[in-house]
Every structure is written in C-alpha cells, then in structure tokens.
Design a protein around this motif. Structure first.
Motif, PDB file in Angstrom:
ATOM      1  N   GLU A 233       0.826  -1.187   0.000  1.00 55.37           N
ATOM      2  CA  GLU A 233       0.000   0.000   0.000  1.00 55.37           C
ATOM      3  C   GLU A 233       0.865   1.244   0.000  1.00 55.37           C
ATOM      4  O   GLU A 233       1.879   1.310   0.665  1.00 55.37           O
ATOM      5  N   VAL A 234       0.469   2.238  -0.784  1.00 56.53           N
ATOM      6  CA  VAL A 234       1.182   3.498  -0.820  1.00 56.53           C
ATOM      7  C   VAL A 234       0.252   4.594  -0.347  1.00 56.53           C
ATOM      8  O   VAL A 234      -0.906   4.647  -0.748  1.00 56.53           O
ATOM      9  N   ILE A 235       0.733   5.444   0.513  1.00 57.94           N
ATOM     10  CA  ILE A 235      -0.033   6.582   0.987  1.00 57.94           C
ATOM     11  C   ILE A 235       0.566   7.852   0.393  1.00 57.94           C
ATOM     12  O   ILE A 235       1.769   8.062   0.449  1.00 57.94           O
TER      13      ILE A 235
ATOM     14  N   SER B   2      -7.241   1.848   2.755  1.00 57.48           N
ATOM     15  CA  SER B   2      -7.282   0.732   3.702  1.00 57.48           C
ATOM     16  C   SER B   2      -7.618  -0.536   2.937  1.00 57.48           C
ATOM     17  O   SER B   2      -8.489  -0.530   2.063  1.00 57.48           O
ATOM     18  N   HIS B   3      -6.932  -1.633   3.277  1.00 52.03           N
ATOM     19  CA  HIS B   3      -7.295  -2.927   2.715  1.00 52.03           C
ATOM     20  C   HIS B   3      -8.485  -3.543   3.445  1.00 52.03           C
ATOM     21  O   HIS B   3      -9.007  -4.570   3.012  1.00 52.03           O
ATOM     22  N   ASP B   4      -8.883  -2.921   4.536  1.00 48.68           N
ATOM     23  CA  ASP B   4     -10.027  -3.409   5.301  1.00 48.68           C
ATOM     24  C   ASP B   4     -10.885  -2.230   5.735  1.00 48.68           C
ATOM     25  O   ASP B   4     -11.027  -1.943   6.930  1.00 48.68           O
ATOM     26  N   PRO B   5     -11.482  -1.519   4.778  1.00 51.11           N
ATOM     27  CA  PRO B   5     -12.273  -0.333   5.144  1.00 51.11           C
ATOM     28  C   PRO B   5     -13.512  -0.732   5.957  1.00 51.11           C
ATOM     29  O   PRO B   5     -14.197  -1.702   5.623  1.00 51.11           O
ATOM     30  N   PRO B   6     -13.811  -0.018   7.016  1.00 51.57           N
ATOM     31  CA  PRO B   6     -14.956  -0.378   7.860  1.00 51.57           C
ATOM     32  C   PRO B   6     -16.282   0.039   7.223  1.00 51.57           C
ATOM     33  O   PRO B   6     -16.325   0.956   6.394  1.00 51.57           O
TER      34      PRO B   6
ATOM     35  N   THR C 267     -18.744  -5.524  -1.532  1.00 51.39           N
ATOM     36  CA  THR C 267     -17.991  -5.872  -2.740  1.00 51.39           C
ATOM     37  C   THR C 267     -16.742  -5.021  -2.866  1.00 51.39           C
ATOM     38  O   THR C 267     -15.646  -5.518  -3.138  1.00 51.39           O
ATOM     39  N   GLY C 268     -16.891  -3.719  -2.657  1.00 54.98           N
ATOM     40  CA  GLY C 268     -15.740  -2.824  -2.738  1.00 54.98           C
ATOM     41  C   GLY C 268     -14.719  -3.096  -1.660  1.00 54.98           C
ATOM     42  O   GLY C 268     -13.504  -3.070  -1.905  1.00 54.98           O
ATOM     43  N   ALA C 269     -15.189  -3.381  -0.446  1.00 56.54           N
ATOM     44  CA  ALA C 269     -14.265  -3.674   0.651  1.00 56.54           C
ATOM     45  C   ALA C 269     -13.502  -4.955   0.372  1.00 56.54           C
ATOM     46  O   ALA C 269     -12.311  -5.063   0.675  1.00 56.54           O
ATOM     47  N   GLY C 270     -14.177  -5.943  -0.222  1.00 52.70           N
ATOM     48  CA  GLY C 270     -13.486  -7.176  -0.575  1.00 52.70           C
ATOM     49  C   GLY C 270     -12.393  -6.946  -1.596  1.00 52.70           C
ATOM     50  O   GLY C 270     -11.299  -7.508  -1.497  1.00 52.70           O
TER      51      GLY C 270
ATOM     52  N   ALA D 206     -10.789  -4.155  -2.034  1.00 53.64           N
ATOM     53  CA  ALA D 206      -9.713  -3.402  -1.391  1.00 53.64           C
ATOM     54  C   ALA D 206      -8.714  -4.332  -0.726  1.00 53.64           C
ATOM     55  O   ALA D 206      -7.517  -4.023  -0.651  1.00 53.64           O
ATOM     56  N   GLY D 207      -9.195  -5.482  -0.240  1.00 56.24           N
ATOM     57  CA  GLY D 207      -8.319  -6.429   0.427  1.00 56.24           C
ATOM     58  C   GLY D 207      -7.534  -7.312  -0.505  1.00 56.24           C
ATOM     59  O   GLY D 207      -6.665  -8.068  -0.052  1.00 56.24           O
ATOM     60  N   SER D 208      -7.794  -7.244  -1.803  1.00 49.26           N
ATOM     61  CA  SER D 208      -7.099  -8.103  -2.770  1.00 49.26           C
ATOM     62  C   SER D 208      -6.502  -7.293  -3.911  1.00 49.26           C
ATOM     63  O   SER D 208      -6.381  -7.783  -5.025  1.00 49.26           O
ATOM     64  N   SER D 209      -6.123  -6.062  -3.609  1.00 44.36           N
ATOM     65  CA  SER D 209      -5.654  -5.161  -4.655  1.00 44.36           C
ATOM     66  C   SER D 209      -4.495  -4.300  -4.174  1.00 44.36           C
ATOM     67  O   SER D 209      -4.326  -4.074  -2.970  1.00 44.36           O
ATOM     68  N   ASN D 210      -3.722  -3.799  -5.128  1.00 44.76           N
ATOM     69  CA  ASN D 210      -2.807  -2.691  -4.871  1.00 44.76           C
ATOM     70  C   ASN D 210      -3.624  -1.409  -4.846  1.00 44.76           C
ATOM     71  O   ASN D 210      -4.502  -1.216  -5.690  1.00 44.76           O
ATOM     72  N   LEU D 211      -3.320  -0.541  -3.908  1.00 47.25           N
ATOM     73  CA  LEU D 211      -4.056   0.708  -3.748  1.00 47.25           C
ATOM     74  C   LEU D 211      -3.127   1.897  -3.936  1.00 47.25           C
ATOM     75  O   LEU D 211      -1.967   1.862  -3.528  1.00 47.25           O
TER      76      LEU D 211
END
Length: 321
Positions: free
Chosen positions: A13-15, A110-114, A123-126, A128-133
């Motif tokens: 992850e890059v911020i 976040s790879h695990d957005p609340p 779907t989007g949160a899932g 986020a957990g399997s992607s480069n951001l």
C-alpha cells in the motif's frame, strides 16, 4: 512519500499525503497548478463512459480503451522482467471501481475499510483487500498521473522498506488484473484520484496460469536496460527466485551475499533484508546501495542462496533516460 501518521500502511500500500507546500522533488504536488496539469485534469472525463459521482456513491464506468491502455502499460513493464503478459478480468471491474470509490470519498486508503466509511459496499471492501491501492488525499494541487506514473509509484514504493506492490506486479504467476479508478474535481477545485489494481481473488478464478517455459529463473528490480521513470536511486533493490514453484516459498537468503560493481569498483550494499511472506513472489531479498548513476552498467552477483535451484545468481542493469 511519508506514510500517514494516523495510519500504518500494509506492505502493498502506498499513501500520498496532502502537504501545505512541496518540500522535495518527490512530493507529488505543485506549488501552483501548471497549465499542462490543468489540461490533463480537464480531460479526465474522457476516461469514462459514465463519470464518477461521489455524491451519489457512483464510481463511474471506465471506457474499455482506458482499461486496456493500462493493461498494455502494465504488460510492457512486465516484459522488461521477462514476465508473461496478464489478461484483463472484466468480471472484477465493478468490485475494483467500488473499492476506488471508497478510497476517494473517504480520503484514505485501507485494505479493510470499515462499514462506517462513506460509500462502503461489501464488494468494494473485498476488492480493497485483494488489490494494490494508490490514492491522494484531496488537494487542489494533486497532479494527474498517467498509467506509467501509477506503475512507477508502485514499483518505487515511495523509497520505503515495504515493497509489496512491486512483488505483486512482478509475480511471474500473476494471470490477470482489473482496474478501478475514481477521478473527480470537487466544488472549489479540490481534486481526488484513487486507483485500485486487483491482483488476486478473481471471480471464477481456479488456479494461476504458468508454464515452465514462461517463467524466468529470477525476477530482479531493476534488471536490463531500465527506464529512469520506473526507478529511484533511493529505493530498495530487490531479487526473487521464481523458476521453481515448489521451491519459491522455501528459498533461504539468510546467508546470502550481494555484490554490485560498475566494472571499476564495488558499491557498498547496506540494509539487507529478506522474507518468505508471500506478497506476490513468495521469497524476496532486498537491499539498498549508494552511488548509482544513470547510464552506467552495473553487475549484481548474489551468492550463498539456499534451498533454491541454484546457490548463486548474476545479472546486470542500467538506468536509461
């Protein structure tokens, strides 16, 4: 780019933070909006068949040519490492788009957005957990980045210690990807841009493709003639054994030695580290080296590798403009 003081980013992850004024050349903001940059942002609507509307939690729909230009740029970068091209998975488009929307509307990554985040979807949160951001905190100075600039940020990793983005992108067994991108200019000229590149857990996926003939012995960054756009002399260099899928997760670099020479003198290698954590390529040796300059050919030799098809590897690289 400094990690957020409020958020501890994951390895892939890059911020990008908003800053009051640019302090170095690596900060991706301009003190004034340049005409060329304004023109680039004015043209971002052309990337979509339906533009994003964060106020309605609508992520937009990217044009096919937008997605496949990104795929072409990604595969061209992979080809520099001797890696096979990946295909585009249309079935993951919506999930990637919703993930990008979550990041854009909340000005965070976040790879695990609340579920409390604006425009959150399962779907989007899932995705986020399997992607480069990649994303920028909303700012009137956020510059528009083309496909190669996005890829470069993931490769260089902000000169940081974690190189998970790079490992996913240079995974020899990566088979497919999907792109989500939400670009919008809010009232008052504040810009938002977030990018999601899915790298695993695709709908209908069975197992990763890969033929022995298509997999190189190793993946190094950089290697061969390498464009300066995709490189930073302050970033960690890296090496992974990739030839044998059964051995990739057991490679042992604990006693490995790295030597780099420009043909006249050896360069000091420091801050060596390695792991078998499995971000993309299961094994990874990385280090820093001082004194690299463009246009000069460097020879790299890695010895003392254990539990791999070979105990030593050699390659060259040269940074080109």
């Amino acid at each position: 780019m400094p990690p957020s003081a409020q958020y501890d980013p994951d390895p892939d992850e890059v911020i990008i933070e908003e800053v009051e004024a640019p302090t170095t050349a690596t900060v991706p903001y301009h003190s004034a909006v340049m005409p060329g940059d304004s023109q680039a942002w004015a043209n971002t609507a052309a990337l979509y068949t339906q533009p994003p509307d964060p106020g309605r939690c609508f992520p937009g729909v990217l044009r096919p040519e937008t997605k496949y230009r990104f795929l072409d740029a990604f595969n061209a970068m992979r080809a520099r490492h001797g890696l096979a091209p990946v295909r585009y998975n249309e079935g993951a488009d919506r999930a990637a788009a919703e993930a990008a929307l979550i990041m854009a509307t909340n000005n965070a990554l976040s790879h695990d957005p609340p579920p409390t985040w604006t425009c959150w979807t399962a779907t989007g949160a899932g995705a986020a957990g399997s992607s480069n951001l990649l994303g920028g905190v909303s700012s009137p100075y956020l510059t528009y980045e083309d496909d190669n600039a996005i890829l470069a940020e993931w490769l260089i990793e902000g000169d940081g210690d974690e190189i998970g983005h790079r490992r996913w992108m240079l995974d020899p067994w990566l088979d497919q990807t999907s792109l989500g991108r939400v670009i919008t200019v809010l009232p008052g000229g504040v810009r938002m841009d977030s990018v999601v590149m899915k790298v695993f857990d695709f709908p209908g996926d069975t197992q990763r493709r890969g033929g022995k003939a298509r997999i190189p012995e190793y993946v190094a960054w950089p290697q061969g003639d390498y464009p300066a756009q995709f490189f930073s002399a302050h970033a960690r260099l890296s090496f992974s054994v990739s030839e044998d899928p059964d051995a990739m997760s057991t490679v042992d670099f604990s006693d490995a030695k790295v030597a780099i020479s420009d043909g006249r003198q050896a360069l000091p290698v420091r801050d060596r580290r390695w792991d078998n954590e499995g971000y993309g390529v299961p094994n990874c040796l990385s280090w820093r080296v001082d004194g690299l300059v463009p246009g000069r050919t460097y020879s790299v030799t890695i010895t003392g590798v254990r539990d791999a098809p070979r105990d030593s590897y050699s390659y060259t690289f040269r940074i080109i403009n």
